[in-house]
Design a protein around this motif. Structure first.
Motif, mmCIF file in Angstrom:
data_model
loop_
_atom_site.group_PDB
_atom_site.id
_atom_site.type_symbol
_atom_site.label_atom_id
_atom_site.label_comp_id
_atom_site.label_asym_id
_atom_site.label_seq_id
_atom_site.Cartn_x
_atom_site.Cartn_y
_atom_site.Cartn_z
ATOM 1 N N VAL A 155 58.184 -95.465 -69.945
ATOM 2 C CA VAL A 155 57.565 -96.728 -69.537
ATOM 3 C C VAL A 155 58.711 -97.703 -69.306
ATOM 4 O O VAL A 155 59.353 -98.159 -70.256
ATOM 5 C CB VAL A 155 56.604 -97.273 -70.601
ATOM 6 C CG1 VAL A 155 56.030 -98.626 -70.148
ATOM 7 C CG2 VAL A 155 55.477 -96.294 -70.871
ATOM 8 N N ASP A 162 55.686 -96.027 -64.980
ATOM 9 C CA ASP A 162 54.816 -95.792 -66.129
ATOM 10 C C ASP A 162 54.238 -94.390 -66.017
ATOM 11 O O ASP A 162 53.386 -94.114 -65.175
ATOM 12 C CB ASP A 162 53.690 -96.820 -66.180
ATOM 13 C CG ASP A 162 52.781 -96.638 -67.403
ATOM 14 O OD1 ASP A 162 53.016 -95.708 -68.196
ATOM 15 O OD2 ASP A 162 51.830 -97.423 -67.539
ATOM 16 N N TYR A 164 52.342 -92.940 -68.077
ATOM 17 C CA TYR A 164 51.076 -92.775 -68.799
ATOM 18 C C TYR A 164 49.874 -93.262 -68.000
ATOM 19 O O TYR A 164 48.752 -92.794 -68.236
ATOM 20 C CB TYR A 164 51.152 -93.485 -70.153
ATOM 21 C CG TYR A 164 52.223 -92.891 -71.030
ATOM 22 C CD1 TYR A 164 51.957 -91.829 -71.880
ATOM 23 C CD2 TYR A 164 53.535 -93.368 -70.957
ATOM 24 C CE1 TYR A 164 52.948 -91.260 -72.656
ATOM 25 C CE2 TYR A 164 54.539 -92.817 -71.744
ATOM 26 C CZ TYR A 164 54.237 -91.759 -72.579
ATOM 27 O OH TYR A 164 55.225 -91.192 -73.325
ATOM 28 N N LYS A 165 50.106 -94.208 -67.095
ATOM 29 C CA LYS A 165 49.049 -94.701 -66.196
ATOM 30 C C LYS A 165 47.766 -95.086 -66.945
ATOM 31 O O LYS A 165 46.653 -94.844 -66.486
ATOM 32 C CB LYS A 165 48.729 -93.631 -65.137
ATOM 33 C CG LYS A 165 49.924 -93.206 -64.276
ATOM 34 C CD LYS A 165 50.467 -94.330 -63.438
ATOM 35 C CE LYS A 165 51.457 -93.833 -62.390
ATOM 36 N NZ LYS A 165 52.666 -93.211 -62.927
ATOM 37 N N GLY A 166 47.931 -95.653 -68.124
ATOM 38 C CA GLY A 166 46.777 -96.138 -68.870
ATOM 39 C C GLY A 166 46.047 -95.099 -69.699
ATOM 40 O O GLY A 166 45.073 -95.431 -70.381
ATOM 41 N N LEU A 167 46.468 -93.836 -69.668
ATOM 42 C CA LEU A 167 45.783 -92.794 -70.440
ATOM 43 C C LEU A 167 46.003 -93.012 -71.939
ATOM 44 O O LEU A 167 47.132 -93.214 -72.386
ATOM 45 C CB LEU A 167 46.298 -91.418 -70.045
ATOM 46 C CG LEU A 167 45.655 -90.232 -70.779
ATOM 47 C CD1 LEU A 167 44.189 -90.090 -70.382
ATOM 48 C CD2 LEU A 167 46.413 -88.931 -70.488
ATOM 49 N N ASP A 168 44.963 -92.965 -72.712
ATOM 50 C CA ASP A 168 45.057 -93.073 -74.168
ATOM 51 C C ASP A 168 45.457 -91.708 -74.728
ATOM 52 O O ASP A 168 44.696 -90.744 -74.651
ATOM 53 C CB ASP A 168 43.704 -93.515 -74.736
ATOM 54 C CG ASP A 168 43.750 -93.720 -76.253
ATOM 55 O OD1 ASP A 168 44.845 -93.579 -76.840
ATOM 56 O OD2 ASP A 168 42.688 -94.007 -76.840
ATOM 57 N N LYS A 218 52.845 -94.904 -78.733
ATOM 58 C CA LYS A 218 51.568 -94.528 -78.114
ATOM 59 C C LYS A 218 50.592 -93.909 -79.106
ATOM 60 O O LYS A 218 49.471 -93.556 -78.729
ATOM 61 C CB LYS A 218 51.822 -93.533 -76.968
ATOM 62 C CG LYS A 218 52.624 -94.112 -75.798
ATOM 63 C CD LYS A 218 51.815 -95.121 -75.009
ATOM 64 C CE LYS A 218 52.554 -95.628 -73.793
ATOM 65 N NZ LYS A 218 51.752 -96.605 -73.008
ATOM 66 N N LYS A 294 50.968 -88.715 -62.637
ATOM 67 C CA LYS A 294 49.961 -89.076 -63.629
ATOM 68 C C LYS A 294 49.971 -88.016 -64.726
ATOM 69 O O LYS A 294 50.238 -86.839 -64.453
ATOM 70 C CB LYS A 294 48.571 -89.153 -62.999
ATOM 71 C CG LYS A 294 48.409 -90.264 -61.960
ATOM 72 C CD LYS A 294 47.005 -90.259 -61.380
ATOM 73 C CE LYS A 294 46.857 -91.370 -60.339
ATOM 74 N NZ LYS A 294 45.496 -91.378 -59.731
#
Length: 566
Positions: A155, A162, A164-168, A218, A294
């Motif tokens: 990141v 990034d 991770y692209k918002g993935l939890d 994370k 992604k």
């Protein structure tokens, strides 16, 4: 000390030192004290340097391992020598030590199991997987943890990156590639983009330590890096060295904020895993080098159970200081560091650590003594620090950097001493990470007054700048210098420097044979130390603290720190 491969050096010629315009005098220092010629500054007592080195690397000190008799002897010796040099206690509590709480964790070998449906892939300890936990607990485990491939796991907002692209990914196990994303140069696809992750040079985003840190941020249950010799900068055999006891700092949460399992898997194991998930390693690696990447849930689970043997110790950093003479600047510090620890002893013998880094501690003592003889006292204060547990992962310097005795916003620079030339005078000087900060300009000018050239490390992609104690200062925003010996020896064949480093790497690096040698020629060491002294002295005398250069990854943190301090 960091293992360094041998560079083919392209020398960078020096520009002449420019005269500075007279400035308003301060109360205790003339306006031009930062430019006292190097020849008029105190010399370094090399006989004393060798004498200290012989003591610290002797059999009596048993290899100076943390938590042993060797530590006690080393710490007492350093304190005694700093006192004799006329230095004050470096800790604000009136002592010469900063306690560093450490935990030693020895894992019990355990397999790592990947499962997809009825199919199972078992990785053998040490052959296929090297893993550990930093949790201060009897055991740590992954129990059918979902695997997610996150490319390089980076990141980096400054690069609009990034992975991770918002993935939890909380509670999942992350599979990552090592080093930075290799982004092609838009104008030349055969080269790397110098404006993204430093081009060929590794940034901190590429270091394995960053990968585990971002995984913890994370909330990952585990972080597994796929090892590749080229991007890592070392073979699998080096990773296998992490199967025994490892020390770490004890944090208030007993390191429970870190991923439960951290580790490496071999390239072959990584490829087999991705094949099990219906993916292709090479295709994913190419995609991971783009901003379009992604994260890829693999549909595979990981299970591993590591049992630990624990022991806790209070190791020590040794700190001594020389107060600055300028009332307006004496609360700012120039820091010199070296590490006192080595590997102790085992069945192979005593790991004496003469060059690595008894010589650094010996130099620290005598550079400190030279500061007490300066023709004009330094305006800023000077802190001399011999840190513990460098060989365990830069832990002593890390502890100081996150719990500093003196504010980092008032720490002008760190000059680290952990790489040595003991073979005679050179025409050059290596600065690892050359071009990072204005400290390099100080070094260039000082070496130039000796008629020498400075240049950078020829293998910046190996990330050597991140492998010694100065890095923990840099990571927190403090400009930090990582000097190394030169390669072009006076009166020697062109390949002499490379032969000497080959011989060091092959015969003495991290071996019991690292002892004081009768053939040591300290004339080059003397010149190097005079440069290091001059850099520190001139930084201490300057009207402003040195800065990171534009584009450096640590500049933003420094700027924010100084802004907040104002």
């Amino acid at each position: 000390m960091k293992f360094r491969l041998l560079p083919v050096i392209a020398l960078i010629f020096l520009s002449a030192c420019s005269e500075t315009k007279p400035q308003a005098p301060v109360e205790t220092a003339p306006p031009d004290t930062q430019r006292i010629p190097i020849g008029q500054l105190p010399g370094i007592d090399m006989a004393a340097v060798v004498s200290h080195t012989k003591v610290l690397s002797s059999d009596l000190f048993e290899g100076r391992a943390p938590g042993t008799k060797g530590e006690e002897l080393t710490v007492n010796y350093l304190i005694d020598q700093f006192k004799k040099a006329g230095l004050k206690p470096g800790n604000t509590d009136g002592t010469y030590v900063q306690k560093v709480p450490l935990v030693g964790i020895t894992p019990t070998p355990a397999p790592l199991v990947f499962r997809k449906g009825a199919t199972q892939q078992t990785l053998k300890w040490r052959d296929d997987v090297v893993a550990w936990t930093k949790h201060v607990a009897d055991q740590a485990a992954l129990d059918n943890s979902e695997l997610v491939f996150v490319g390089y796991g980076v990141v980096a907002p400054e690069f609009n990156w990034d992975d991770y692209k918002g993935l939890d990914v909380k509670g999942k196990t992350l599979v990552m590639l090592v080093n930075d994303p290799p982004v092609p140069d838009p104008s030349n696809a055969a080269e790397l983009d110098p404006k993204t992750f430093g081009g060929k040079a590794m940034t901190y985003y590429g270091r394995w330590t960053y990968k585990y840190e971002i995984g913890a941020q994370k909330g990952a249950a585990g972080v597994l890096l796929i090892h590749e010799t080229g991007p890592a900068g070392y073979p699998w055999g080096v990773v296998q060295g992490k199967t025994g006891e490892q020390f770490d700092l004890i944090t208030p949460d007993k390191n429970m904020g870190r991923a439960a399992i951290e580790g490496w898997i071999t390239t072959d194991a990584g490829k087999t895993l991705l094949k099990l998930a219906g993916q292709d390693f090479d295709a994913l690696k190419r995609l991971a080098a783009t901003r379009d990447f992604k994260p890829v849930p693999l549909g595979v689970t990981a299970s591993m159970n590591i049992h630990n043997k624990l022991r806790t110790i209070d190791s020590k950093n040794v700190l001594a200081k020389l107060d600055g003479a300028d009332p307006k600047l004496k609360d700012q510090f120039v820091v010199f560091t070296a590490h006192w620890d080595h590997f102790g002893k085992n069945a192979d013998g005593i790991f004496h650590g003469a060059e690595d880094d008894a010589l650094g501690c010996a130099s620290l003592i005598e550079v400190a003594r030279a500061f007490t003889k300066a023709p004009v006292p330094p305006r800023r204060s000077i802190l001399f620090m011999a840190v513990t547990s460098e060989e365990q992962g830069l832990l002593g310097s890390q502890y100081y950097a996150v719990t500093p005795v003196y504010p980092l916003a008032k720490t002008a620079a760190d000059i680290n001493m952990d790489s040595w030339n003991v073979h005679g005078r050179t025409k050059d000087l290596t600065l690892v990470g050359y071009g990072a900060s204005e400290l390099d300009d100080y070094a260039r000018d000082a070496a130039g007054e000796q008629g020498r050239l400075v240049h950078g490390d020829a293998e910046p992609e190996k990330g050597f700048y991140y492998r010694s104690d100065h890095f923990n200062f840099a990571k927190q925003g403090v400009p930090a210098l990582d000097p190394d010996g030169g390669m072009e020896y006076v009166g020697r064949p062109a390949d002499y420097g490379q032969k000497m480093r080959d011989e060091w790497n092959e015969q003495r690096y991290h071996k019991p044979t690292d002892v004081v040698m009768p053939e040591w020629d300290m004339t080059g060491t003397r010149e190097d130390l005079k440069v290091f002294f001059t850099i520190g002295y001139r930084v201490a005398q300057a009207d402003k603290m040195p800065e990171w250069k534009a584009g450096n990854e640590f500049k933003a943190k420094r700027d924010a720190m100084l802004k907040e301090n104002k």
